[in-house]
Design a protein around this motif. Structure first.
Motif, PDB file in Angstrom:
ATOM      1  N   ILE A   1      -8.064  15.484 -18.437  1.00 53.61           N
ATOM      2  CA  ILE A   1      -7.810  14.061 -18.234  1.00 53.61           C
ATOM      3  C   ILE A   1      -8.363  13.337 -19.456  1.00 53.61           C
TER       4      ILE A   1
ATOM      5  N   ASN B   1      -1.059   8.742 -17.692  1.00 51.77           N
ATOM      6  CA  ASN B   1      -2.072   8.311 -16.726  1.00 51.77           C
ATOM      7  C   ASN B   1      -1.573   7.193 -15.816  1.00 51.77           C
TER       8      ASN B   1
ATOM      9  N   ASP C   1      -3.081  10.966 -21.218  1.00 51.00           N
ATOM     10  CA  ASP C   1      -2.293  11.646 -20.210  1.00 51.00           C
ATOM     11  C   ASP C   1      -3.145  12.514 -19.302  1.00 51.00           C
ATOM     12  N   PHE C   2      -2.460  13.103 -18.339  1.00 47.57           N
ATOM     13  CA  PHE C   2      -3.044  13.899 -17.262  1.00 47.57           C
ATOM     14  C   PHE C   2      -2.338  15.252 -17.307  1.00 47.57           C
TER      15      PHE C   2
ATOM     16  N   ASN D   1      -2.068   3.153 -20.181  1.00 48.45           N
ATOM     17  CA  ASN D   1      -2.454   4.552 -20.002  1.00 48.45           C
ATOM     18  C   ASN D   1      -3.941   4.761 -20.279  1.00 48.45           C
TER      19      ASN D   1
ATOM     20  N   GLY E   1      -6.565   5.997 -17.600  1.00 46.46           N
ATOM     21  CA  GLY E   1      -7.371   7.195 -17.832  1.00 46.46           C
ATOM     22  C   GLY E   1      -8.843   6.961 -17.544  1.00 46.46           C
TER      23      GLY E   1
END
Length: 301
Positions: free
Chosen positions: A149, A168, A153-154, A118, A122
């Motif tokens: 972002i 991500n 995570d997104f 992740n 990212g």
């Protein structure tokens, strides 16, 4: 006992004298190694600030800029450490450090496989010019505005103001539709009119209504209109036109406006928009003569 103590003291003295001689002989190399380490430290600080400024121009996320700058600074310090060990002719120590670092890195990588994937995802996403904060995107079954972002995570903000947090890794491995990359969107509108309607009038009226409702549609000829089928209770059509928009929310607002204006225009011209109606009709008449049935049962008895 005294002889053993004297022997041990003699051996210790020889070792200390040997170390002292080695330090004196390697004093220039030791001084040079210390200078290299100190220089690497100050260079790392400069590299940290320099890389942070460069990355900040390309990436809006401060967390991404910070982690890239820190990684660059750590690499400079490690390079200085390896140079210092090489100057001190500690090749075996250098080899051991590299071997240990490889083993430790493998263990950490296996233990934190999901987190590291992740994090790397990212960093990769942050350097993509086609994915920026504020864009309206659709991915992994969700649609909304990109709010954040980071290294984990997104975050999306949907049209109903709900926040969706997606790892991500899933963003990087799945398709992503970015509505903000273009300044135009096409609106699709499906409807139906009654069989008694004048189809040519319906087509012309629909095109003129949409052309008058939207400044982006310069003339009725810019509106696409196609009859698609003879439905169960209506003749259905598909209408398409372009608007200036960069988010799905603006597209939904435009579609809502088009439906309202078309309904008003149809009501004014008495054009019917039918809906399915189910009629239940019972033509057969069932007669039951209960009296005859009762009489026959008594006569048998």
């Amino acid at each position: 006992m005294k002889d053993q103590l004297d022997s041990a003291f003699s051996n210790l003295s020889e070792k200390l004298l040997g170390w002292l001689d080695a330090i004196i002989q390697n004093l220039p190399n030791l001084a040079l190694a210390i200078i290299v380490l100190i220089s690497a430290y100050f260079i790392a600080k400069y590299v940290n600030k320099f890389v942070y400024k460069i990355v900040s121009r390309k990436v809006q996320q401060e967390s991404i800029s910070s982690i890239v700058a820190r990684i660059s600074a750590v690499m400079v310090v490690l390079l200085g450490l390896f140079l210092a060990l090489g100057i001190l002719d500690l090749s075996k120590t250098l080899t051991s450090l590299l071997t240990g670092a490889g083993v430790i890195g493998l263990v950490i990588g296996l233990a934190l496989q999901g987190t590291l994937s992740n994090t790397i995802a990212g960093v990769v996403i942050s350097f993509r010019k086609k994915i920026q904060i504020g864009n309206w995107v659709e991915t992994n079954g969700y649609s909304g505005e990109i709010i954040d972002i980071n290294l984990k995570d997104f975050t999306l903000k949907e049209a109903d103001n709900n926040m969706v947090v997606i790892p991500n890794k899933m963003i990087l491995e799945n398709p992503l539709k970015n509505y903000s990359l273009t300044t135009k969107m096409r609106v699709f509108l499906e409807c139906g009119v009654g069989y008694e309607s004048d189809l040519e009038q319906v087509e012309q009226l629909t095109k003129e209504t949409i052309s008058n409702a939207f400044d982006q549609v310069e003339s009725p000829d810019d509106v696409e209109f196609y009859y698609t089928e003879f439905g169960g209770s209506s003749i259905n059509y598909l209408c398409r036109f372009w608007i200036d928009a960069d988010s799905m929310l603006e597209k939904l607002k435009a579609k809502t406006k088009a439906i309202i204006e078309i309904k008003k225009a149809y009501d004014k011209e008495d054009i019917n928009i039918p809906f399915p109606i189910r009629t239940l009709q019972f033509d057969n008449q069932l007669t039951l003569d209960n009296s005859n049935t009762v009489e026959e049962s008594f006569s048998k008895n």
